[in-house]
Design an enzyme around this catalytic site. Structure first.
Site, PDB file in Angstrom:
ATOM      1  N   SER A 127      -4.165   0.907 -18.817  1.00 24.87           N
ATOM      2  CA  SER A 127      -4.545   0.898 -17.398  1.00 24.87           C
ATOM      3  C   SER A 127      -5.629   1.916 -17.077  1.00 24.87           C
ATOM      4  CB  SER A 127      -3.297   1.228 -16.575  1.00 24.87           C
ATOM      5  OG  SER A 127      -3.646   1.609 -15.270  1.00 24.87           O
ATOM      6  N   GLU A 129      -5.593   3.660 -14.625  1.00 24.27           N
ATOM      7  CA  GLU A 129      -4.938   4.856 -14.067  1.00 24.27           C
ATOM      8  C   GLU A 129      -4.894   5.985 -15.091  1.00 24.27           C
ATOM      9  OE1 GLU A 129      -3.583   5.476 -10.841  1.00 24.27           O
ATOM     10  OE2 GLU A 129      -4.684   3.658 -10.340  1.00 24.27           O
ATOM     11  N   TYR A 151       3.145   7.345 -13.755  1.00 19.91           N
ATOM     12  CA  TYR A 151       2.727   6.041 -14.286  1.00 19.91           C
ATOM     13  C   TYR A 151       1.552   6.219 -15.252  1.00 19.91           C
ATOM     14  CZ  TYR A 151       0.370   1.498 -14.376  1.00 19.91           C
ATOM     15  OH  TYR A 151      -0.264   0.349 -14.780  1.00 19.91           O
TER      16      TYR A 151
HETATM   17  P1  GDP Z   1      -3.168   1.705  -7.895  1.00 16.05           P
HETATM   18  O1  GDP Z   1      -4.630   1.916  -8.091  1.00 16.05           O
HETATM   19  O2  GDP Z   1      -2.487   1.137  -9.104  1.00 16.05           O
HETATM   20  O3  GDP Z   1      -2.466   2.903  -7.373  1.00 16.05           O
HETATM   21  O4  GDP Z   1      -3.055   0.505  -6.816  1.00 16.05           O
HETATM   22  P2  GDP Z   1      -2.609   0.458  -5.277  1.00 16.05           P
HETATM   23  O5  GDP Z   1      -3.058  -0.863  -4.762  1.00 16.05           O
HETATM   24  O6  GDP Z   1      -1.157   0.786  -5.114  1.00 16.05           O
HETATM   25  O7  GDP Z   1      -3.424   1.663  -4.574  1.00 16.05           O
HETATM   26  C1  GDP Z   1      -4.822   1.683  -4.592  1.00 16.05           C
HETATM   27  C2  GDP Z   1      -5.322   2.796  -3.707  1.00 16.05           C
HETATM   28  O8  GDP Z   1      -5.040   2.490  -2.336  1.00 16.05           O
HETATM   29  C3  GDP Z   1      -4.697   4.189  -3.952  1.00 16.05           C
HETATM   30  O9  GDP Z   1      -5.743   5.127  -3.977  1.00 16.05           O
HETATM   31  C4  GDP Z   1      -3.801   4.404  -2.736  1.00 16.05           C
HETATM   32  O10 GDP Z   1      -3.660   5.779  -2.377  1.00 16.05           O
HETATM   33  C5  GDP Z   1      -4.597   3.657  -1.672  1.00 16.05           C
HETATM   34  N1  GDP Z   1      -3.781   3.294  -0.504  1.00 16.05           N
HETATM   35  C6  GDP Z   1      -4.034   3.618   0.797  1.00 16.05           C
HETATM   36  N2  GDP Z   1      -3.079   3.152   1.601  1.00 16.05           N
HETATM   37  C7  GDP Z   1      -2.176   2.515   0.815  1.00 16.05           C
HETATM   38  C8  GDP Z   1      -0.960   1.814   1.080  1.00 16.05           C
HETATM   39  O11 GDP Z   1      -0.501   1.699   2.211  1.00 16.05           O
HETATM   40  N3  GDP Z   1      -0.322   1.273   0.001  1.00 16.05           N
HETATM   41  C9  GDP Z   1      -0.818   1.370  -1.281  1.00 16.05           C
HETATM   42  N4  GDP Z   1      -0.176   0.792  -2.294  1.00 16.05           N
HETATM   43  N5  GDP Z   1      -1.960   2.039  -1.555  1.00 16.05           N
HETATM   44  C10 GDP Z   1      -2.629   2.596  -0.523  1.00 16.05           C
END
Ligand code: GDP
Length: 328
Positions: A127, A129, A151
């Protein structure tokens, strides 16, 4: 017929990959855990061609038994605790399944297929990440890792152990370093789907606000349907290797929100969006942008769906789903 064994079959990528491999003439086996797993039932309903096999990434004997039963040519390890925010609350579980689960699967392959020139080919879902607090931009296969969540740390272990087993035992084991990939099947907890679903519900008058965390983070978002092809291509090469799979473009959460609202012709999107500290993370990944040159040159892979088309596809899908649910 070639045989494929997929962990994480009930997730977004598992479903796309199962459909893709079925279309290529594979017999597809999917591992499911637990008793009366409702997500397993949805796989049976949606994809009756998948043969479900019991097993759990926390349980090595169950993995050996699952491989003995399915006798695969290719194993795709997509199973994991995959939501970054949850991994902060369930760090040990994440390390066990997302990290040690990879080791167990590799051990199961060794036990089934011997220790050298193993005929089973293995794909690990690594990933972006893992790059976390990025050391260089754009990120390539040789960019050092600096994970920012349990993660990410677990995925780094999984990645490194794949390289180690390849070098130690000559396994045909590959890691795809996949950047964020989305689509109508994305879980509602991820930001793309959370946004497109809320926008659809707001448009339909079913919801009045969208509550988010950090709007400044940037991601390289592609379409999951494109990305599973890259997984398969990696296992068709003469030599096992690791590849970055990305679009090479980055967009902020704010841009995502703006575009999703534009899809339903709402310009004053700020009136509907509120930020809440509970959606901010203890440590954030600020900027991801991948360089997929190696995959393009060596696998002949490129993404087909653009960012605007991806957002449009997801909003339109959520409009249909939510309207049907509400009987509109
Ligand atoms: P990730 O890249 O695997 O963490 O995928 P996510 O879709 O969960 O999050 C992507 C980005 O969106 C991260 O930087 C989060 O901090 C940001 N983010 C902002 N608001 C939200 C929210 O309400 N939910 C999630 N899941 N992410 C958010």
């Amino acid at each position: 017929m070639p045989r494929a064994f997929i962990t994480g079959i009930t997730g977004q990528d598992g479903r796309h990959l199962a459909e893709f491999l079925h279309g290529k003439g594979y017999d597809v086996y999917g591992m499911v855990k637990g008793q009366n797993n409702p997500r397993a039932q949805s796989v049976i309903d949606e994809m009756p061609f998948v043969e479900l096999v019991p097993g759990d990434l926390a349980d090595l004997p169950s993995l050996v038994a699952a491989l003995e039963l399915s006798q695969p040519d290719e194993v795709y390890n997509l199973g994991a605790i995959s939501f970054v925010a949850l991994s902060f609350n369930q760090a040990e579980l994440t390390a066990n399944l997302t990290g040690l689960g990879v080791l167990r699967m590799l051990e199961a392959i060794r036990m089934i297929g011997g220790t050298h020139d193993n005929p089973i080919r293995f794909y690990q879902a690594s990933s972006s990440e893992m790059f976390g607090k990025v050391r260089e931009t754009p990120q390539t296969e040789s960019t050092p890792f600096h994970p920012r969540s349990p993660y990410g740390c677990a995925k780094v272990f999984g990645h490194d152990i794949v390289v180690n087993y390849r070098e130690s035992y000559g396994l045909f084991a590959c890691s795809g370093i996949l950047f964020n990939h989305e689509g109508p099947r994305r879980g509602i907890e991820f930001v793309t789907r959370k946004v497109t679903n809320a926008v659809a519900r707001i448009k339909l008058g079913l919801q009045h606000e969208l509550v988010l965390g950090n709007l400044d983070a940037k991601r390289d978002w592609g379409y999951a349907g494109d990305y599973v092809k890259a997984m398969w291509l990696m296992l068709q090469q003469d030599e096992p290797d690791d590849y970055v799979i990305a679009t090479g473009e980055t967009h902020s959460i704010e841009e995502l929100v703006e575009r999703a609202f534009a899809e339903v012709e709402i310009d004053n999107w700020r009136d509907y969006v509120r930020q809440d500290p509970k959606f901010f993370r203890p440590a954030e990944v600020d900027l991801l942008i991948g360089d997929p040159s190696k995959a393009r040159e060596q696998l002949g892979w490129k993404p087909e769906v653009s960012f605007p088309d991806l957002v449009s596809m997801m909003v339109q899908n959520d409009l249909q789903l939510e309207a049907a649910k509400a009987g509109i």
